[in-house]
Design a protein around this motif. Structure first.
Motif, PDB file in Angstrom:
ATOM      1  N   ASP A 332       3.703  54.181   4.090  1.00  0.00           N
ATOM      2  CA  ASP A 332       4.795  53.912   5.034  1.00  0.00           C
ATOM      3  C   ASP A 332       4.589  52.609   5.801  1.00  0.00           C
ATOM      4  OD1 ASP A 332       2.735  54.557   6.686  1.00  0.00           O
ATOM      5  OD2 ASP A 332       3.716  56.245   7.677  1.00  0.00           O
ATOM      6  N   ALA A 414       6.600  51.592  15.726  1.00  0.00           N
ATOM      7  CA  ALA A 414       7.065  50.869  14.544  1.00  0.00           C
ATOM      8  C   ALA A 414       7.266  49.382  14.813  1.00  0.00           C
ATOM      9  CB  ALA A 414       8.371  51.481  14.039  1.00  0.00           C
ATOM     10  N   ARG A 431       6.900  48.865   8.890  1.00  0.00           N
ATOM     11  CA  ARG A 431       7.230  50.192   8.353  1.00  0.00           C
ATOM     12  C   ARG A 431       8.183  50.066   7.169  1.00  0.00           C
ATOM     13  NH1 ARG A 431       5.668  54.206  12.044  1.00  0.00           N
ATOM     14  NH2 ARG A 431       3.868  53.319  13.119  1.00  0.00           N
ATOM     15  N   ASP A 434      11.568  55.257   4.504  1.00  0.00           N
ATOM     16  CA  ASP A 434      11.249  56.607   4.044  1.00  0.00           C
ATOM     17  C   ASP A 434      12.506  57.410   3.705  1.00  0.00           C
ATOM     18  OD1 ASP A 434      12.370  57.230   6.458  1.00  0.00           O
ATOM     19  OD2 ASP A 434      10.599  58.202   7.299  1.00  0.00           O
ATOM     20  N   SER A 441      13.818  58.457  11.571  1.00  0.00           N
ATOM     21  CA  SER A 441      13.266  57.542  10.581  1.00  0.00           C
ATOM     22  C   SER A 441      11.864  57.084  10.934  1.00  0.00           C
ATOM     23  CB  SER A 441      14.180  56.333  10.446  1.00  0.00           C
ATOM     24  OG  SER A 441      13.607  55.408   9.563  1.00  0.00           O
ATOM     25  N   ASN A 442      11.186  56.627   9.895  1.00  0.00           N
ATOM     26  CA  ASN A 442       9.859  56.073  10.075  1.00  0.00           C
ATOM     27  C   ASN A 442       9.905  54.570  10.317  1.00  0.00           C
ATOM     28  OD1 ASN A 442       6.960  56.279   9.991  1.00  0.00           O
ATOM     29  ND2 ASN A 442       7.050  55.219   8.043  1.00  0.00           N
TER      30      ASN A 442
END
Length: 609
Positions: A332, A414, A431, A434, A441-442
């Motif tokens: 990620d 992030a 990041r 994903d 969200s990532n």
């Protein structure tokens, strides 16, 4: 005869003083060229002259204002001329795309140019300026206070732009196929026909001790031919069986799915840590499946893996090596960050909001509060009253610094870096995508909420030109919004969903789905051409009017200056005549004063006699 008072001398002196004063005024008028140099010269004339002077100077400045207005209109009209050229090219392309001699790939190429031309119309609308006044984006209150230059942050309605910014993946996706050594002790019957499903392809084990395989249960499967030792009475036989299976499966995947995995499959054989002790614990065998291309978690999740084995075979997460998975896994975080900017067109207003990752910054015109964690996210309020964009950006930078220092709650985890450059906030993240939607969200979440955008979007830019010397002497006109949305050409990425005024196009009007769609686009483009023509015609009419205004201002200025000259300026010839007269009178007065000063001398003659 009197000695104490020389009346004749006093009379001559008085006349001399009067003549000298007159000469002084004559010289002042001759040297200045003005008849009125002070209020005492002509009080009423001075008042009238000063009022005329204010009008004259006002008319001169009004003339300059009108010229500036013409310059603005010429700038605007020049930009619209280019928009007209773009629209004519778009219409030409739409006519071309409407012809059924074209293949879908041909229309796709045409669509690509249409998309770029549409975005250029938006760029012209966003950047055409006169003295830093943006002309074709409408009223400043009808534009967002800030805009992100990332295609991943899009308008979602109600004055809100949001999206998740992610970095491009820099490492491939992986999964580990883990096979326990115990599988090597299974019989041929238990092994034959078992399958591994990887990336949609089914690999079936075909076990035989004969020169030829037994055959597949499904002709659509991919054979994994394994020479299987039965019975596997020793650790060596067990290791041989599992290692043969790993080798055969690796060869089959490399042969039938080279685009996905290529030769990036690593085989780890079963080993015997205690060779001297037959029956001791053996290590597991593994295939490390690694993609050719770098992938994000979202992309990796589309590559599924499964098996018909109920035991001894597991797909593992390559990071923790304990969690069973059903898809490939990707990191990620990327090795290189993705940078983008949020550019502020104006200071935020009361009620506007900026969300960066899990930090929400609210803008107020009366209150402020520093960064704090509210239990679910970071918050801060910035007082924007009386501040310009640069001051607000420094406040935002300070809030981000405070949030970054909160390593316990990590509200901007992030966010890699942040800095202020001019009127822009430059952010970066490492990041990767994903696949989760906004809110879970990532990646780096961005949300811009302009509280009054919906109420003001699409409003024309209203301008008032001061074209006279007095308060009410103005010329008002407006410049329409000329972005792709206002022309009916802006679409979302699907090429069919229209975007509202004030929101930049993601794509152009559809000309690629069918010839009929291209024909429909011709009519829409014609309407856009007509709207631009109407706007250019309006600007041309205003320019012509202003040219007449300038001529009128010049005439009025000339006549008023002439009138003021008659009141204020001196007649040099007449003044020179007066000066000559007063100069002669002064010389005569000086001579008479000398003569009158000699009169008392007669008294001495009396005294002598």
């Amino acid at each position: 005869m009197k000695i104490n008072h020389n009346i004749q001398a006093l009379n001559a002196y008085r006349n001399l003083a009067a003549n000298q004063l007159s000469i002084s005024k004559n010289l002042e008028r001759l040297s200045s060229g003005l008849r009125i140099n002070r209020a005492a010269d002509d009080a009423a004339g001075l008042a009238i002259s000063e009022k005329m002077r204010s009008q004259i100077r006002g008319l001169e400045m009004a003339e300059r204002n009108a010229l500036d207005a013409i310059s603005l209109i010429q700038t605007a009209e020049g930009a619209l001329n280019e928009v007209h050229s773009i629209l004519q090219r778009m219409r030409e392309l739409a006519v071309q795309a409407a012809n059924d001699t074209l293949e879908p790939s041909d229309r796709e190429a045409i669509q690509a140019e249409i998309d770029q031309l549409t975005k250029e119309i938006d760029r012209i609308a966003d950047t055409t300026q006169f003295n830093q006044k943006i002309l074709f984006s409408g009223s400043p209150k009808g534009r967002a206070f800030a805009e992100a230059n990332s295609s991943k942050v899009n308008y979602v309605g109600n004055g809100t732009w949001q999206g998740v910014v992610t970095a491009a993946p820099t490492e491939p996706a992986e999964v580990i196929l883990d096979i326990a050594a115990a599988l090597g002790a299974e019989t041929q019957a238990n092994i034959d026909g078992k399958t591994f499903t990887i990336n949609g392809k089914v690999y079936e084990i075909d076990v035989t001790n004969l020169p030829t395989p037994n055959g597949l249960t499904n002709t659509g499967h991919i054979a994994v031919n394994v020479a299987w030792i039965e019975p596997a009475a020793t650790d060596a036989n067990i290791m041989t069986n599992v290692n043969n299976l790993l080798s055969a499966l690796k060869a089959a995947i490399e042969a039938r799915d080279s685009q996905t995995f290529g030769t990036n499959i690593q085989k780890i054989d079963v080993t015997d840590p205690d060779v001297s002790n037959d029956g001791s614990a053996l290590t597991n065998g593994r295939l490390i499946l690694k993609t050719v291309n770098n992938m994000s978690p979202k992309e990796a999740s589309t590559i599924s893996v499964s098996t018909s084995f109920t035991s001894n075979v597991t797909y593992l997460d390559p990071v923790d090596l304990t969690t069973p998975v059903t898809t490939l896994k990707a990191k990620d975080q990327a090795l290189a960050s993705e940078s983008f900017t949020i550019t502020f067109a104006e200071p935020p207003k009361n009620g506007d909001t900026l969300k960066i990752d899990n930090l929400t910054i609210t803008f107020s015109d009366s209150t402020s509060s520093s960064y704090t964690w509210n239990g679910t996210g970071g918050t801060a309020t910035i007082d924007v009253s009386g501040k310009d964009v640069f001051q607000v950006l420094q406040d935002i930078k300070q809030v981000l610094s405070d949030a970054k220092a909160d390593t316990t709650n990590n509200p901007v985890g992030a966010l890699n870096s942040y800095t202020v450059v001019g009127s822009s906030l430059v952010l970066s993240t490492d990041r990767t995508d994903d696949g989760n939607a906004f809110g879970s969200s990532n990646g780096l979440e961005i949300q811009i909420i302009d509280s009054d955008f919906e109420a003001n979007k699409g409003k024309e830019l209203k301008l008032e030109m001061q074209i006279g010397a007095n308060e009410s002497e103005t010329l008002g006109f407006d410049l329409s919004v000329m972005d792709a949305a206002s022309l009916g050409l802006a679409r979302k990425a699907d090429h069919t969903t229209p975007l509202s005024v004030g929101v930049n196009a993601e794509a152009g009007i559809d000309v690629s789905s069918s010839a009929q769609a291209a024909r429909a686009a011709i009519t829409v483009i014609d309407q856009a051409i007509s709207k631009v023509s109407e706007e250019r015609g309006k600007l041309g009419a205003i320019q012509n009017r202003l040219e007449h205004t300038i001529n009128n201002l010049k005439t009025a200025n000339e006549n008023l200056t002439s009138a003021e000259s008659r009141i204020r300026d001196t007649d040099m010839a007449l003044e020179m005549t007066e000066f000559t007269k007063n100069n002669i009178l002064t010389q005569a007065a000086q001579a008479m004063l000398a003569q009158s000063n000699q009169l008392p001398q007669g008294i001495l003659q009396l005294l002598k006699s």
